[in-house]
Design an enzyme around this catalytic site. Sequence first.
Site, PDB file in Angstrom:
ATOM      1  N   THR A  72      20.781   0.186  41.500  1.00  0.00           N
ATOM      2  CA  THR A  72      22.239   0.414  41.552  1.00  0.00           C
ATOM      3  C   THR A  72      22.487   1.916  41.435  1.00  0.00           C
ATOM      4  O   THR A  72      21.555   2.703  41.236  1.00  0.00           O
ATOM      5  CB  THR A  72      22.953  -0.296  40.393  1.00  0.00           C
ATOM      6  OG1 THR A  72      22.646   0.394  39.167  1.00  0.00           O
ATOM      7  CG2 THR A  72      22.531  -1.746  40.274  1.00  0.00           C
ATOM      8  N   ASP A  73      23.727   2.319  41.554  1.00  0.00           N
ATOM      9  CA  ASP A  73      24.034   3.741  41.447  1.00  0.00           C
ATOM     10  C   ASP A  73      23.669   4.302  40.074  1.00  0.00           C
ATOM     11  O   ASP A  73      23.205   5.438  39.957  1.00  0.00           O
ATOM     12  CB  ASP A  73      25.527   3.974  41.722  1.00  0.00           C
ATOM     13  CG  ASP A  73      25.872   3.761  43.189  1.00  0.00           C
ATOM     14  OD1 ASP A  73      24.933   3.816  44.022  1.00  0.00           O
ATOM     15  OD2 ASP A  73      27.054   3.524  43.498  1.00  0.00           O
ATOM     16  N   CYS A  74      23.911   3.503  39.037  1.00  0.00           N
ATOM     17  CA  CYS A  74      23.608   3.999  37.684  1.00  0.00           C
ATOM     18  C   CYS A  74      22.217   3.604  37.200  1.00  0.00           C
ATOM     19  O   CYS A  74      21.701   4.196  36.243  1.00  0.00           O
ATOM     20  CB  CYS A  74      24.669   3.529  36.687  1.00  0.00           C
ATOM     21  SG  CYS A  74      24.887   1.743  36.640  1.00  0.00           S
ATOM     22  N   TYR A  75      21.617   2.603  37.865  1.00  0.00           N
ATOM     23  CA  TYR A  75      20.232   2.207  37.562  1.00  0.00           C
ATOM     24  C   TYR A  75      19.451   2.230  38.879  1.00  0.00           C
ATOM     25  O   TYR A  75      19.204   1.184  39.485  1.00  0.00           O
ATOM     26  CB  TYR A  75      20.185   0.803  36.945  1.00  0.00           C
ATOM     27  CG  TYR A  75      20.802   0.687  35.573  1.00  0.00           C
ATOM     28  CD1 TYR A  75      20.130   1.155  34.442  1.00  0.00           C
ATOM     29  CD2 TYR A  75      22.052   0.089  35.395  1.00  0.00           C
ATOM     30  CE1 TYR A  75      20.682   1.038  33.180  1.00  0.00           C
ATOM     31  CE2 TYR A  75      22.613  -0.035  34.143  1.00  0.00           C
ATOM     32  CZ  TYR A  75      21.920   0.440  33.030  1.00  0.00           C
ATOM     33  OH  TYR A  75      22.466   0.315  31.773  1.00  0.00           O
TER      34      TYR A  75
END
Length: 502
Positions: free
Chosen positions: A135-138
């Site tokens: 994901t964008d943050c992970y």
Amino acid sequence: MSSKQKQNGRSIAEINQKIKSGDVQVLTAEEMKKLVESSGIEVAYKEVDVVTTGTFGAMCSSGAVINLGHADPPIKIQRAWLNDVEVSHTGAAVDLFIGATQMSETNSFEYGGGHVIEDLIAGREIEVRATSYGTDCYPRTKLDTTITKDDLNQFYLLNFRNCYQRYVCATNSRDEIIYTYMGKLLPKHRNATYSGAGCLNPLMNDPDYETIGIGTRIFLGGGQGYVIGEGTQHDPTNRFGTLMVRGDCKQMSPEFIRGGAFTEYGTSMYVGMGIPIPILNEGLAKKTALRDDEILTDIVDYGVPRRGRPKLGQVSYAALKSGHVTINDRKVKVSSLSSLKTARKIAQTLKTWIENGEFYLSVPVETLPTGSVCNPMHQTSQVAFVSNVTHDAVTCTVKEDITTVAQRIISKSVNHVVVVDKTNEIQGIVTSWDLTRAVAEGKTKLEEVITKKVYTTTLEETVEAASRTMAQHHISALPVLDRQNKVVGLISTEDIAKLRGR
């Protein structure tokens, strides 16, 4: 329950004060029974403050919560494996729950989640493999690393169902070996197994949950843990109570947390647990005096693969610990799946902790239910059993001649004839193909033609299991036997095909 409540006797606060001052009187459950036998309940109550208990056995509904901490770049773990054992649940990004019965993908039936937990507790290094979708943050999608317990933020044992009050004695009526969570069970009741420590078992010493509740401090895996609720399938009404417990694995010892493997069944974990029973009143003194010959359990036929397995009688834990039980008027060897030696060590260790002021009793913040029962699963569809499709078997005796049996096959329009004796016990099976070949080879005696090693089924077995047996052995029919080993019918691949075609 208030910390000041005395329950017509002493209070937990008073006992803790005795622990602090070094005046507490502690006996193990086995020592308590001897004292009551020699001096009576009234004396035992006056002299004893705490009775310690213990049990050590396979407790499948166990597992551990593990927090790995965040990687760089971070990963939101979707699937993860510890030493090739896939974790049962991933929470948020880096929280894992590994179940004791989860099996290794490369060494299944030998190594599982219980072994991973034991290895971590022992300080061994564990391989971690994880994948994610990113994901964008992970953003990370793969992870390969190693860990020990010292690398973990949290490592807690979280067991949903432990410490059964008692357990059944298992045996097997089938004519084949079966492999179960009660171990290897030989055919025709040639052995039996049981579990539990009997009179040393924690919940047998406080069967009404007067002192055991949410918040009770316990011995768990060599460290100190807590009761956090009733266990799943908690059934105190039928004396099958259970506990849900939690403890810090970093304080535990591999001596009391051991991975286990049951041949051809799967993996589990042996858990050591001990509970102190404060003798708050004379009634508790009497309950902790319960002896093995007063604790009865059912002898259950695991050869019948149904939820409601037949009960063949009752047996006391005194008989179980003697090494022999009586089943159908026959003396049968029985063995324990638990370790009484380790259970005794747990009770003694807990006693020493209390006497040395290393363990204080806690007051439960909430009591556990005492009237609940374990209900069966709600099912929206029914499973087909052999009893649903079996039909009458055409039979003969080994004394009959081939021509007579061949005429019976034609007149009855069947392909299989079951060979029985005078009591209707199975002696073999013969098919139309067997008779055709016999004629071609010039054979005249039926006993030269029949198949004597016959695979059979029972009315209680599922059609799926019966179908699997036929496929494994490349046969097209199974005689159906009752519990007395008498022929009651036959099931064939045609019967199963008709059922599936409905």
